[in-house]
Design an enzyme around this catalytic site. Structure first.
Site, PDB file in Angstrom:
ATOM      1  NE  ARG A  78     -26.643  25.250 -24.673  1.00 25.58           N
ATOM      2  CZ  ARG A  78     -27.443  24.602 -23.834  1.00 25.58           C
ATOM      3  NH1 ARG A  78     -28.762  24.734 -23.944  1.00 25.58           N
ATOM      4  NH2 ARG A  78     -26.947  23.846 -22.887  1.00 25.58           N
ATOM      5  CG  HIS A 122     -26.128  18.941 -23.276  1.00 28.38           C
ATOM      6  ND1 HIS A 122     -26.670  20.140 -23.682  1.00 28.38           N
ATOM      7  CD2 HIS A 122     -27.177  18.158 -22.950  1.00 28.38           C
ATOM      8  CE1 HIS A 122     -27.999  20.064 -23.621  1.00 28.38           C
ATOM      9  NE2 HIS A 122     -28.333  18.878 -23.173  1.00 28.38           N
ATOM     10  CD  GLU A 167     -31.680  21.056 -18.422  1.00 28.15           C
ATOM     11  OE1 GLU A 167     -32.016  19.932 -18.027  1.00 28.15           O
ATOM     12  OE2 GLU A 167     -32.398  21.732 -19.165  1.00 28.15           O
ATOM     13  CG  ASN A 294     -31.731  24.876 -20.541  1.00 23.01           C
ATOM     14  OD1 ASN A 294     -31.311  25.873 -21.111  1.00 23.01           O
ATOM     15  ND2 ASN A 294     -31.025  23.768 -20.441  1.00 23.01           N
ATOM     16  CE1 TYR A 296     -36.117  22.421 -21.652  1.00 23.91           C
ATOM     17  CE2 TYR A 296     -37.608  22.248 -23.531  1.00 23.91           C
ATOM     18  CZ  TYR A 296     -36.326  22.294 -23.013  1.00 23.91           C
ATOM     19  OH  TYR A 296     -35.250  22.221 -23.856  1.00 23.91           O
ATOM     20  CD  GLU A 353     -31.819  22.891 -23.392  1.00 25.46           C
ATOM     21  OE1 GLU A 353     -32.797  22.228 -23.009  1.00 25.46           O
ATOM     22  OE2 GLU A 353     -30.644  22.514 -23.240  1.00 25.46           O
TER      23      GLU A 353
END
Ligand code: GCO
Length: 453
Positions: A78, A122, A167, A294, A296, A353
Site C-alpha cells: 500500500r 494520504h 484517515e 487502521n 493502533y 495499518e
C-alpha cells in the site's frame, strides 16, 4: 502443543506507506508543493525540526525497495500517490513525470508479483488548493474527483485495489482543530466542515474509479478506528465516551454505511454542524468492496468540562504496556472489528495499518532485534484471528510500515518499519520483525509462542 494461528491461503499479507512519509524528491520532476511541505518547512511544527524533503528517498530507491518486498514475500504494497506530484496546482495541468513515476512503480510491483494498493489521499493536499480554502471548501471535493479521474485513466487498467482517503478524521481534526498536523488550524467548525467535504470527495472518487477503471478493482476507504471505552461507569464518563465515539467513529461510518449523520451529532454539537446540502452524502454511501481499518490502540475517555465543545479527553490507563506513542492494547483490534461488523456489516474488512514505534538500533552484528514489534504484531494478529473465528470478514493485514519513515509531527523520532532505514546513508536493514513476518506469509500463520519469535 503450541497453538498455531492459521490464516486462509487467500488472506492478503502486506505493508503500508504514504507518499510524503517515504518518497522525498519534494521538488523534483515538476512536483508542486503540498501542505505538508509548507507545514514541515515552518519552524516549530516538527519535533526534530526535520522535513520530508528526502525522507526514505523512495522516489529514487523504489526498485531496491520492491526487491526487498519480494524477498520478504509481500503479497501487497500500500502506497499513496502524491496529489501535487500528479497535479501540481491540484487541478488542471497534469505533470507527466509525476504520472510516469507511479506508472513505473505499479508495473514494477506487478512484475514482482506484488499487488499495488493505491491510496489517493494520504494528507498531502496540494498547497494551491489550500490557498483556495482547503478541505473546509466544497470546491476541494470537486478537485479530488478530477484528480481521481486522472489517476484512474492512467492506472485503472492494472491497480487491483484503491483507497480513496486515508484517515479523514486525522486530516480534519489534527489538521483543523488541534493544529498538530497540516495545515495547522485550530477551528472546530472548520474541522467538522473538512470532515464533511472529505466525505463528498470520497463519493466523487468512488464514482470516478467505478466508471474509469477497466479492471473493476476493489475500492475502499481507510479509517482510523479505536476501541473507545469510558474511564469509569459514571454517567459523565459514559456520556463523554459516547461523544468521543460520535466524532471519531460514527461521524464517518454512519454516512458511509447508513447514508446519514447520526442524529446526536447535530444535537450534540450545536453551531458546529457542517453545511450539509441535499444529496451531499448520496455518493459517499455508495457500496464499497472493503472497509480499511487502521488500528493502533484504544481510547479510554473521561468527562472533562474544560475541554471545549466535546468535554471529553483520553486518559492513560495504568498497568498497560506503552509504546513511544500509545498504550499497547491488542484486544482493541478485536473489539473494533466486532463492533464495526455488528453495527455496519461491511462486505469485507482489510486491516490497512497496524504497527508500533520501537526505538530500534542496529547491533554490532548488523541485526535489529525488534522483539517488541514482533510481539505487538503477533498479539494483534491473534485478536484478528479471534474476530475472524466469529465471522468477521477480515481479508487482509498490512503492517505499518515497510520502512522507517517520517512520522508527521514527530519527524524521524518514531521508527515503525519492518525494515530499518539509516537516514544518513539510506541503507536498508531487514529487522527481525521483517524476517518473522516473511515466515508468517510463507506459512500462512505462526506459532503463538513468543519464545519462538
Ligand atoms: C496514521 C497514518 C500513518 C502514521 C501511522 C503511525 O494512521 O496515522 O496513516 O501515516 O504514520 O499511523 O502513526
Amino acid at each position: 502443543m503450541t497453538d498455531f494461528v492459521r490464516f486462509p491461503d487467500s488472506f492478503i499479507w502486506g505493508t503500508a506507506t504514504s507518499a510524503y512519509q517515504i518518497e522525498g524528491a519534494w521538488q523534483e520532476d515538476g512536483k508542486g508543493p503540498s501542505i505538508w511541505d509548507t507545514f514541515a518547512h515552518t519552524p516549530g511544527n516538527i519535533q526534530d525540526r526535520s522535513t520530508g524533503d528526502t525522507a526514505a528517498d523512495f522516489y529514487h530507491r523504489w526498485p531496491e525497495d520492491v526487491a526487498l518486498m519480494r524477498s520478504l514475500g509481500l503479497q501487497a504494497f500500500r502506497f499513496s500517490i502524491s496529489w501535487p506530484r500528479v497535479l501540481p496546482e491540484g487541478t488542471g495541468r497534469v505533470n507527466p513525470a509525476g504520472l510516469d513515476f507511479y506508472d513505473r512503480l505499479v508495473d514494477g510491483l506487478l512484475a514482482a508479483g506484488i499487488q499495488p494498493v493505491v491510496t489517493l489521499f494520504h494528507w498531502d493536499l496540494p498547497q494551491a488548493l489550500q490557498d483556495k480554502g482547503g478541505w473546509p471548501s466544497r470546491e476541494t471535493a470537486d478537485a479530488f474527483g478530477e484528480y481521481a479521474a486522472v489517476a484512474a485513466r492512467r492506472l485503472g487498467d492494472r491497480v487491483p485495489a484503491w483507497i480513496t482517503l486515508n484517515e479523514p478524521w486525522v486530516a480534519a481534526f489534527a489538521g483543523h482543530y488541534t493544529g498538530d498536523h497540516a495545515p495547522g488550524w485550530r477551528d472546530a467548525k472548520a474541522a467538522l466542515q473538512a470532515a464533511h467535504t472529505q466525505l463528498i470527495a470520497h463519493g466523487q472518487a468512488v464514482q470516478a474509479l467505478r466508471s474509469l477503471c477497466s479492471n473493476h478493482p476493489k475500492i475502499g476507504i481507510a479509517l482510523t478506528l479505536s476501541s473507545v471505552q469510558p474511564a469509569s461507569q459514571s454517567e459523565d464518563d459514559l456520556a463523554a465516551a459516547g461523544r468521543y465515539d460520535l466524532i471519531l467513529t460514527r461521524l464517518f461510518l454512519d454516512p458511509l454505511f447508513h447514508g446519514r449523520y447520526p442524529a446526536e451529532l447535530q444535537a450534540g454539537f450545536p453551531g458546529l454542524f457542517p453545511d450539509v446540502r441535499p444529496g451531499d452524502l448520496d455518493a459517499a454511501s455508495a457500496p464499497l468492496d472493503f472497509l480499511g481499518i487502521n488500528y493502533y490502540s484504544r481510547d479510554v475517555i473521561r468527562h472533562n468540562p474544560d475541554i471545549p465543545w466535546i468535554q471529553a479527553e483520553p486518559v492513560q490507563p495504568e498497568g498497560s504496556p506503552y509504546s513511544q506513542m500509545w498504550e499497547i492494547y491488542p484486544p482493541g483490534i478485536y473489539e473494533v472489528l466486532a463492533r464495526v461488523w455488528r453495527d455496519y456489516h461491511p462486505a469485507s474488512i482489510w486491516i490497512t495499518e497496524n504497527g508500533v514505534p520501537v526505538p530500534d538500533g542496529v547491533d554490532a552484528d548488523g541485526r535489529v532485534r525488534d522483539f517488541r514489534r514482533t510481539a505487538y504484531l503477533l498479539d494483534h494478529l491473534v485478536q484478528v484471528r479471534r474476530a475472524m473465528d466469529e465471522g468477521v470478514p477480515v481479508e487482509a493485514y498490512l503492517v505499518w510500515s515497510l520502512l522507517d519513515n517520517f512520522e508527521w509531527a514527530y519527524g524521524y523520532k518514531m521508527r515503525f518499519g519492518l525494515v530499518y532505514v539509516d537516514f544518513e546513508t539510506q541503507q536498508r536493514i531487514i529487522k527481525d520483525s521483517g524476517h518473522w513476518f516473511a515466515r508468517v506469509i510463507r506459512d500462512h500463520g505462526f506459532a503463538a509462542v513468543k519464545e519462538q519469535i
